[in-house]
Design a protein around this motif. Sequence first.
Motif, mmCIF file in Angstrom:
data_model
loop_
_atom_site.group_PDB
_atom_site.id
_atom_site.type_symbol
_atom_site.label_atom_id
_atom_site.label_comp_id
_atom_site.label_asym_id
_atom_site.label_seq_id
_atom_site.Cartn_x
_atom_site.Cartn_y
_atom_site.Cartn_z
ATOM 1 N N LEU A 128 0.834 -1.206 0.000
ATOM 2 C CA LEU A 128 0.000 0.000 0.000
ATOM 3 C C LEU A 128 0.867 1.254 0.000
ATOM 4 O O LEU A 128 0.509 2.265 -0.624
ATOM 5 N N LYS A 129 1.998 1.205 0.671
ATOM 6 C CA LYS A 129 2.941 2.324 0.637
ATOM 7 C C LYS A 129 3.428 2.577 -0.786
ATOM 8 O O LYS A 129 3.491 3.724 -1.247
ATOM 9 N N LEU A 130 3.744 1.509 -1.514
ATOM 10 C CA LEU A 130 4.201 1.644 -2.897
ATOM 11 C C LEU A 130 3.093 2.182 -3.790
ATOM 12 O O LEU A 130 3.336 3.048 -4.646
ATOM 13 N N MET A 131 1.866 1.690 -3.613
ATOM 14 C CA MET A 131 0.741 2.192 -4.408
ATOM 15 C C MET A 131 0.492 3.675 -4.134
ATOM 16 O O MET A 131 0.133 4.445 -5.022
ATOM 17 N N ASN A 132 0.703 4.092 -2.889
ATOM 18 C CA ASN A 132 0.543 5.496 -2.536
ATOM 19 C C ASN A 132 1.575 6.365 -3.248
ATOM 20 O O ASN A 132 1.261 7.463 -3.723
ATOM 21 N N LEU A 133 2.807 5.876 -3.356
ATOM 22 C CA LEU A 133 3.832 6.610 -4.102
ATOM 23 C C LEU A 133 3.421 6.771 -5.563
ATOM 24 O O LEU A 133 3.617 7.828 -6.165
ATOM 25 N N MET A 134 2.843 5.736 -6.134
ATOM 26 C CA MET A 134 2.415 5.801 -7.523
ATOM 27 C C MET A 134 1.259 6.784 -7.690
ATOM 28 O O MET A 134 1.244 7.594 -8.631
ATOM 29 N N GLU A 135 0.295 6.737 -6.805
ATOM 30 C CA GLU A 135 -0.872 7.615 -6.904
ATOM 31 C C GLU A 135 -0.493 9.088 -6.756
ATOM 32 O O GLU A 135 -1.128 9.961 -7.346
ATOM 33 N N ARG A 136 0.545 9.384 -5.972
ATOM 34 C CA ARG A 136 0.955 10.768 -5.754
ATOM 35 C C ARG A 136 1.845 11.306 -6.868
ATOM 36 O O ARG A 136 2.167 12.495 -6.884
ATOM 37 N N SER A 137 2.244 10.460 -7.793
ATOM 38 C CA SER A 137 3.137 10.903 -8.863
ATOM 39 C C SER A 137 2.452 11.920 -9.764
ATOM 40 O O SER A 137 1.277 11.775 -10.120
ATOM 41 N N GLN A 138 3.191 12.965 -10.127
ATOM 42 C CA GLN A 138 2.684 14.030 -10.983
ATOM 43 C C GLN A 138 3.111 13.804 -12.430
ATOM 44 O O GLN A 138 4.104 13.125 -12.712
ATOM 45 N N GLN A 195 4.363 3.353 -16.857
ATOM 46 C CA GLN A 195 5.289 2.435 -16.191
ATOM 47 C C GLN A 195 6.144 3.238 -15.216
ATOM 48 O O GLN A 195 6.611 4.328 -15.547
ATOM 49 N N TYR A 196 6.357 2.678 -14.036
ATOM 50 C CA TYR A 196 7.021 3.400 -12.949
ATOM 51 C C TYR A 196 8.244 2.626 -12.466
ATOM 52 O O TYR A 196 8.223 1.393 -12.390
ATOM 53 N N LEU A 197 9.291 3.367 -12.108
ATOM 54 C CA LEU A 197 10.444 2.819 -11.407
ATOM 55 C C LEU A 197 10.607 3.577 -10.098
ATOM 56 O O LEU A 197 10.819 4.792 -10.093
ATOM 57 N N PHE A 198 10.512 2.848 -8.985
ATOM 58 C CA PHE A 198 10.737 3.413 -7.656
ATOM 59 C C PHE A 198 11.965 2.729 -7.059
ATOM 60 O O PHE A 198 11.871 1.611 -6.528
ATOM 61 N N PRO A 199 13.136 3.353 -7.146
ATOM 62 C CA PRO A 199 14.343 2.745 -6.563
ATOM 63 C C PRO A 199 14.271 2.728 -5.041
ATOM 64 O O PRO A 199 13.603 3.552 -4.420
ATOM 65 N N TYR A 200 15.000 1.778 -4.434
ATOM 66 C CA TYR A 200 15.026 1.690 -2.986
ATOM 67 C C TYR A 200 16.435 1.393 -2.489
ATOM 68 O O TYR A 200 17.236 0.737 -3.150
ATOM 69 N N HIS A 201 16.736 1.933 -1.293
ATOM 70 C CA HIS A 201 18.026 1.720 -0.633
ATOM 71 C C HIS A 201 18.116 0.333 -0.027
ATOM 72 O O HIS A 201 19.125 -0.360 -0.161
ATOM 73 N N SER A 202 17.066 -0.049 0.704
ATOM 74 C CA SER A 202 17.140 -1.270 1.488
ATOM 75 C C SER A 202 15.751 -1.840 1.714
ATOM 76 O O SER A 202 14.735 -1.160 1.527
ATOM 77 N N PHE A 242 10.398 -0.999 3.096
ATOM 78 C CA PHE A 242 11.455 -0.596 2.173
ATOM 79 C C PHE A 242 11.750 0.881 2.385
ATOM 80 O O PHE A 242 10.904 1.640 2.858
ATOM 81 N N VAL A 243 12.974 1.286 2.023
ATOM 82 C CA VAL A 243 13.400 2.675 2.133
ATOM 83 C C VAL A 243 13.701 3.188 0.732
ATOM 84 O O VAL A 243 14.611 2.695 0.055
ATOM 85 N N SER A 244 12.943 4.179 0.287
ATOM 86 C CA SER A 244 13.093 4.709 -1.069
ATOM 87 C C SER A 244 14.357 5.547 -1.205
ATOM 88 O O SER A 244 14.864 6.105 -0.226
#
Length: 415
Positions: free
Chosen positions: A27-37, A51-58, A91-93
Amino acid sequence: MFIVHSDIIVEVPSGTTPNYDQSNPLLKLMNLMERSQLAAEREFYLSEHLQYLFPYHSLTFYGPQGGDAGILEPSLQDNKTDFQKQNVKEFVSTDTVLIRGLVTIGNWTGPFLRVSYRGGPDSHLSTSTNNQLGEKIKLWIKVANIGPIIVPVPYNPRSDRYEVEFWGYPDSDLTTLLDTKGLEALQRGELIVQNALVQGNMHDFNREKLNDLYMINVAPSNSMHPILPLHIELAWADFYEQKWDSQNGANYHYEFNMILRGWDNFLGTGISPNPHGGVGFLEYRNLMSNYGYYSGRNELGRQLNSWNFNAFGTKNHNNNFEPFFAVDYMDLHLLKARCGIGLHRHRDNQEMFLMMEGQGFMVIGDWLKMPQRERCFEIRTLRSGHFAMLKGGNLHALINATDEDISLFMCGGYD
């Protein structure tokens, strides 16, 4: 040999179960996608092709359940039917987000690429400049073999990010076709026409052009090619290029490369008369193959690592390459409205998700850092008649974001 990773494995006491309804990472990842401009209003974009790429540290994983609860090293977690040890807890973006897709304006439909950087005071670049980034930063970018170019990237208060969107629009009349939001983005440099960097149009793949052709040879430079991956190399700098976020000069390497196949994403197509000695005509789509022209692609195979079980259930395999897709199960799934298969990994096996009816958001990412790219969650829409295939070591998830049931066929191997 242990797996090299920087992730956290959280031990779950035997006899207890994590609360997946609280702070769920999917749900956190879906929220990042929904907030994308996006630069223009949403109606200009083909939503099913975003298509989305959300990189993560860990990543943080849950540990095994039951008597194996204390085994936290992933290379030793050998219980194939213990699914808890696969599941992602958190996950940490990183600071960067990338989006690509198709945009329609006038009589043209073609690709765009959007790249953004977090605007908060704790971003890598902001910290290195003592929070003095200002209204614009710089982006060094290379797409496939095109570039590099350096462009200023303006701050977008709507998203609290520095954002730039490249369109492959081929003409000079864009200002007469854009909406108010798009015009404002064009004027402040958020929207840039760059058809050398972002290439192609949707008509490159019209059905009548594709019979008896191999898809990898059709418009290979198209930035939205349905089969070929798109590699992006980039680095960020303050506006005066005094401070850089570039992995100490190695730059960041990202790739849109989800293996997604179906009626629009295939290796080859053609017409077969009297198929296998029958009657009439058959139109086919070759999706994945170990035969003929495709024999060297190895898409159905996997490279075995020391911690992997092979298809015969043994680690005694000398790190060989398996040239086939081993299937241990076949399932039919019915995902109710708002149901999501959570973010989890498969340490060993490959798996296939075939959407039979409806559509959902498919997520695939890398559990381990790959040589050619940073770790990212890649999100695409999985439509009926299409499947996504994940490799051993991939993270994945699928969510039904609609109000109707969707049906799914799955096959592959556990863990």
